[in-house]
Design a protein around this motif. Structure first.
Motif, PDB file in Angstrom:
ATOM      1  N   LYS A  70       6.110  -2.452  -6.016  1.00 30.91           N
ATOM      2  CA  LYS A  70       6.677  -3.598  -6.725  1.00 30.91           C
ATOM      3  C   LYS A  70       6.080  -3.733  -8.126  1.00 30.91           C
ATOM      4  O   LYS A  70       4.909  -3.450  -8.356  1.00 30.91           O
ATOM      5  N   LYS A  71       6.918  -4.174  -9.036  1.00 27.59           N
ATOM      6  CA  LYS A  71       6.575  -4.264 -10.452  1.00 27.59           C
ATOM      7  C   LYS A  71       5.334  -5.120 -10.694  1.00 27.59           C
ATOM      8  O   LYS A  71       4.560  -4.850 -11.619  1.00 27.59           O
ATOM      9  N   GLU A  72       5.124  -6.152  -9.863  1.00 23.19           N
ATOM     10  CA  GLU A  72       3.993  -7.055 -10.061  1.00 23.19           C
ATOM     11  C   GLU A  72       2.658  -6.331 -10.027  1.00 23.19           C
ATOM     12  O   GLU A  72       1.709  -6.735 -10.703  1.00 23.19           O
ATOM     13  N   PHE A  74       2.083  -3.422 -11.225  1.00 26.00           N
ATOM     14  CA  PHE A  74       1.926  -2.772 -12.527  1.00 26.00           C
ATOM     15  C   PHE A  74       1.601  -3.788 -13.620  1.00 26.00           C
ATOM     16  O   PHE A  74       1.138  -3.409 -14.693  1.00 26.00           O
ATOM     17  N   ASP A  75       1.879  -5.054 -13.348  1.00 27.34           N
ATOM     18  CA  ASP A  75       1.580  -6.103 -14.328  1.00 27.34           C
ATOM     19  C   ASP A  75       0.123  -6.545 -14.276  1.00 27.34           C
ATOM     20  O   ASP A  75      -0.352  -7.255 -15.170  1.00 27.34           O
ATOM     21  N   ARG A  84      -0.069   3.307 -13.463  1.00 27.03           N
ATOM     22  CA  ARG A  84       0.677   4.112 -14.447  1.00 27.03           C
ATOM     23  C   ARG A  84       0.033   5.474 -14.657  1.00 27.03           C
ATOM     24  O   ARG A  84       0.724   6.479 -14.833  1.00 27.03           O
ATOM     25  N   PRO A  90       7.325   1.803 -10.829  1.00 24.15           N
ATOM     26  CA  PRO A  90       7.484   0.351 -10.661  1.00 24.15           C
ATOM     27  C   PRO A  90       8.891  -0.002 -10.186  1.00 24.15           C
ATOM     28  O   PRO A  90       9.879   0.587 -10.626  1.00 24.15           O
ATOM     29  N   ASP A  92      11.466  -3.190  -9.782  1.00 28.88           N
ATOM     30  CA  ASP A  92      11.838  -4.570 -10.064  1.00 28.88           C
ATOM     31  C   ASP A  92      12.859  -4.980  -9.005  1.00 28.88           C
ATOM     32  O   ASP A  92      13.984  -4.485  -8.995  1.00 28.88           O
ATOM     33  N   SER A  99      14.302   1.893 -11.427  1.00 25.58           N
ATOM     34  CA  SER A  99      13.394   2.570 -10.505  1.00 25.58           C
ATOM     35  C   SER A  99      14.145   3.624  -9.685  1.00 25.58           C
ATOM     36  O   SER A  99      13.585   4.683  -9.369  1.00 25.58           O
TER      37      SER A  99
END
Length: 258
Positions: A70-72, A74-75, A84, A90, A92, A99
């Motif tokens: 999940k993108k979170e 990577f945040d 990364r 990632p 979304d 993705s």
């Protein structure tokens, strides 16, 4: 693809496994090809699944797995740069097209990509409904899907339970036989994947030493005599969790407007 961080992370993980005295068994490792693209589809029972999922590919010449997450993640200020650098993908959940194509591109370049088709951790400790994305990605890339069952990871870190990294834990990894989706019926082939992966999870439970998995253990599916929530109750808990998250987000937005 150049990897600087990944080899160091693997060495660190293997060292940690030894320090923790873990007994890790990998069955069916010969089903992972030593070259060429393949999509590894895992069940999801704990927060450290990706660590042991990647370990499944090590017997195949030390291959690396690019996980979809999940993108979170990577945040995160610390986790993001690491993810990364490992070339993970990632996702979304509001818009998964990017993705999807990212994963297909990696697979066409001969990479191993890892996916958790349930999308979230199963509180029931057995396979819940899975998404069709795994089948669609593999079909678009023209690569096989390899189902992989993980068992024992939930005892270290999972939902609703305290962390437990005591020494001597056993981890079972069972790699199933690959199959190539035809693309004729994504829903039917998703059901096929569900059946195969669910069977592998049952096998992992059945072959786990009884001395390390007493009757009624909280980490065993209710259907198999364990103390985990049923699939129905687990879904209710997931729904409650989503509603609570939505409520908190709404409160934060309202607070910012004040």
């Amino acid at each position: 693809m150049r990897d600087i961080t990944y080899p160091a992370v693997i060495v660190a993980a293997k060292t940690l496994f030894k320090v923790l005295g873990q007994k890790i068994t990998v069955t069916g490792a010969e089903n992972i090809p030593r070259e060429g693209g393949a999509l590894l589809a895992f069940n999801h029972i704990g927060y450290v699944d990706f660590v042991y999922g990647g370990f499944a590919a090590q017997p195949a010449g030390g291959r690396l797995v690019r996980f979809m997450a999940k993108k979170e993640v990577f945040d995160h200020p610390v986790g993001g740069p690491i993810m990364r650098s490992l070339h993970h993908i990632p996702v979304d959940r509001g818009d998964g097209i990017a993705s999807f194509h990212h994963a297909v591109d990696f697979l066409k370049k001969g990479e191993l990509v890892g996916i958790f088709p349930e999308a979230t951790i199963s509180r029931a400790m057995e396979l819940k409904e899975i998404k069709s994305g795994a089948v669609r990605i593999a079909q678009e890339a023209g690569v096989p899907i390899i189902p992989v069952a993980l068992w024992g990871t939930q005892m270290m870190m999972t939902k609703d339970r305290p962390k437990d990294f005591k020494r001597g834990k056993r981890i079972s990894i069972i790699v199933g036989e690959p199959f190539v989706p035809t693309g004729d019926d994504a829903n039917a082939e998703t059901e096929r994947l569900h059946g195969i992966l669910s069977g592998l999870v049952d096998e992992a439970v059945a072959t786990f030493p009884e001395s390390e998995q007493p009757a009624g253990s909280w980490w065993v599916p209710a259907r198999l005599g364990g103390g985990a929530p049923t699939l129905e109750r687990a879904k209710e808990m997931d729904d409650e969790e989503r509603r609570e998250r939505a409520r908190r987000r709404a409160e934060k937005r309202a607070a910012k407007k004040k």
